[in-house]
Every structure is written in structure tokens, then in C-alpha cells.
Design a protein around this motif. Structure first.
Motif, short mmCIF file in Angstrom:
data_model
loop_
_atom_site.label_atom_id
_atom_site.label_comp_id
_atom_site.label_asym_id
_atom_site.label_seq_id
_atom_site.Cartn_x
_atom_site.Cartn_y
_atom_site.Cartn_z
N ALA A 29 93.51 -19.87 68.33
CA ALA A 29 93.76 -20.16 69.74
C ALA A 29 92.52 -19.90 70.59
N VAL A 30 91.85 -18.77 70.34
CA VAL A 30 90.63 -18.45 71.09
C VAL A 30 89.54 -19.47 70.78
N LYS A 35 91.28 -18.38 76.31
CA LYS A 35 90.36 -17.27 76.51
C LYS A 35 91.03 -16.00 77.05
N THR A 36 92.22 -16.11 77.60
CA THR A 36 92.89 -14.95 78.19
C THR A 36 94.12 -14.58 77.37
N LEU A 37 94.65 -13.38 77.60
CA LEU A 37 95.86 -12.94 76.91
C LEU A 37 97.00 -13.91 77.19
N LYS A 38 97.16 -14.31 78.44
CA LYS A 38 98.24 -15.24 78.80
C LYS A 38 98.09 -16.57 78.07
N ALA A 39 96.86 -17.07 78.01
CA ALA A 39 96.62 -18.35 77.33
C ALA A 39 96.93 -18.24 75.84
N LEU A 64 86.95 -10.90 67.32
CA LEU A 64 86.90 -11.32 68.72
C LEU A 64 86.01 -10.34 69.47
N ARG A 65 85.58 -10.74 70.66
CA ARG A 65 84.81 -9.85 71.54
C ARG A 65 85.21 -10.13 72.98
N GLY A 70 88.74 -9.81 81.36
CA GLY A 70 90.05 -10.38 81.02
C GLY A 70 89.98 -11.55 80.06
N GLU A 71 88.79 -11.90 79.54
CA GLU A 71 88.64 -13.03 78.65
C GLU A 71 88.08 -12.59 77.29
N PHE A 72 88.33 -13.43 76.31
CA PHE A 72 87.90 -13.14 74.94
C PHE A 72 87.09 -14.31 74.38
N ARG A 73 86.22 -13.99 73.43
CA ARG A 73 85.42 -14.97 72.71
C ARG A 73 85.49 -14.66 71.22
#
Length: 256
Positions: A29-30, A35-39, A64-65, A70-73
Motif C-alpha cells: 500500500a505504501v 502515505k498516511t495511516l488512514k490511507a 518503512l521509514r 504523519g507520512e511513511f515511505r
């Protein structure tokens, strides 16, 4: 989401591996823009607390990083594994010298690609030294029926052409399907294929298939340039050039 996670297999997830599958769903998904928990929750259907715990673990392990607040990559572990996977695949290594010679000779963008999950997967790219930069990148996926290299990967596979074209071009009518099949028959006879701005406006491409020792098509190479540098007469002139480069790589893979 399980089907999206693994496009190469329709087999059900084995019992007892749901936690692993959910972690892989989050990574997928990421990778595809959540990019966010909600997404991530919206994409995977996981509960908020489960998704949050798994993301924390994936960050801790480097899969992940954190990006913006509030966003992830995707994380450094995946980058490391990605380069390891490329190095374990002999194809980019075997093809590199031929691709570099082709790029130096033509000054255009060169791609090495394979079919994966009924899409084109770019394994190697050498950017051209003139014209616009192509949007493609290593690890990027593109449609089989709208790219020159995708068509090269499908040469001689008549039983797949119509189904794949309709799946990738759902708005196409019967005349468009018939035209595509006719072009593919011509490409199969010629041993090379074209992209006449079907995938990206202003970008044209000539491609040829790479075969292994069994004679099967295992990869494809393409040469791309903007329209001013790729008139149709030059595309025709490049057909034997691309076929020669592809044959050179094929021989290194055991093709006779």
C-alpha cells in the motif's frame, strides 16, 4: 487486497500466515501511494490499532521509514533488498555492456524490461542525452499492449493479444482490437515492435525481444526518443539495430 498484493498468483494465503500477509499488504500500500495511516487503513481494510502496530514494527525493521509528519515511505531495508535482487538476476549484468554500447551509439534512452504479473517491469535504464527525460524508472511498471517493449515481450503469443489489449484498454472497440492484433502479427513477422506514442504523448520507441537457451522470450530491450528524433523512417532503420543488440544479449544467455 490480497489479489493486488500478489498479481502473479491466485492461490489463497496459507493458514497461519495472515499476519505476514497483512504486513506485506501495508508495504504494498505504501509503495503504491498510501502515505498516511488512514490511507493504509483505507487501502488494506485493516483495523486502526493493528495497522498502527504493524507500521511501527516495519519502521523498526527498516521496511518503512518516516517521511513528512504523519507520512511513511519505503525504508532502507527494501532499497538494500532491491539492489540485492538486481545483482542476483544475471540478466542486467549480462546485458549491461550491450546496452551501454547501444546508448552510446544512438544517444537515446535505453530500457531493459521483463514481463511480471502481466505488466512490463523495468530492470535497467540508461537515459538519453538529448530530448525530454522519460518518466520511466527502474522498478516502474507499464502496460504490455501500449509500450514497445511490452509488445516485444508478447511477440508470437497470439492467444494473449486480444485479452490483454481489452484488459488494458477497456474503452477500445472491436476495430481497435482488430487493428492491434494486425499490428502484432506484423511485429511478430518483423521480430521487433513499435510504440507510436501510444503510452506517452510525444515519445516513440523501437523494441526487440531477448531469448534464452530454450528460445523463449525472457526480456526485451527498447530505444525511446521524442518525436523529432524518432521519425518513422528512423524507426524502420533502427529495427535491425535493435534486433542485433537483442540477439547479442540472447547469445550470452545461451540462445542459438
Amino acid at each position: 487486497m490480497t489479489e493486488n498484493l500478489d498479481r502473479r498468483s491466485s492461490e489463497p494465503i496459507p493458514q497461519g500466515t495472515q499476519t505476514l500477509a497483512r504486513g506485506l499488504q501495508i508495504i504494498s500500500a505504501v509503495a503504491h501511494g498510501s502515505k498516511t495511516l488512514k490511507a493504509v487503513i483505507d487501502t488494506t481494510g485493516l483495523g486502526r490499532s493493528s495497522a498502527h502496530r504493524m507500521i511501527q514494527l516495519l519502521v523498526q525493521m527498516g521496511y518503512l521509514r518516516h517521511g513528512s509528519p504523519g507520512e511513511f515511505r519505503l525504508g532502507p531495508t527494501l532499497i538494500e533488498f532491491g539492489f540485492t535482487a538486481l545483482n542476483q538476476d544475471p540478466l542486467p549484468v549480462v546485458a549491461r555492456e550491450s546496452l551501454e554500447a547501444l546508448a552510446e551509439r544512438t544517444q537515446d534512452t535505453i530500457h531493459l524490461s521483463v514481463e511480471d504479473g502481466e505488466s512490463v517491469l523495468y530492470l535497467h535504464k540508461i537515459p538519453g542525452t538529448r530530448g525530454a527525460e522519460m518518466r520511466s524508472r527502474i522498478g516502474h511498471r507499464m502496460p504490455l499492449t501500449r509500450t514497445g517493449v511490452g509488445k516485444a515481450l508478447l511477440l508470437g503469443q497470439e492467444d494473449r493479444w486480444e485479452r490483454l489489449f481489452i484488459a488494458e484498454n477497456p474503452e477500445a472497440d472491436s476495430a481497435a482490437v482488430e487493428s492491434f492484433v494486425k499490428r502484432m502479427n506484423g511485429y511478430t513477422r518483423d521480430g521487433a515492435s513499435f510504440d507510436l506514442e501510444e503510452n506517452e504523448p510525444g515519445i516513440r520507441c523501437v523494441a526487440a525481444p531477448i531469448r534464452d537457451g530454450s528460445g523463449e522470450i525472457v526480456a526485451g530491450i527498447s530505444l525511446s526518443a521524442t518525436r523529432p528524433f524518432m521519425p518513422k523512417d528512423r524507426m524502420q532503420a533502427l529495427v535491425p539495430v535493435m534486433k542485433s543488440a537483442a540477439r547479442e544479449i540472447s547469445v550470452k544467455l545461451g540462445y542459438h
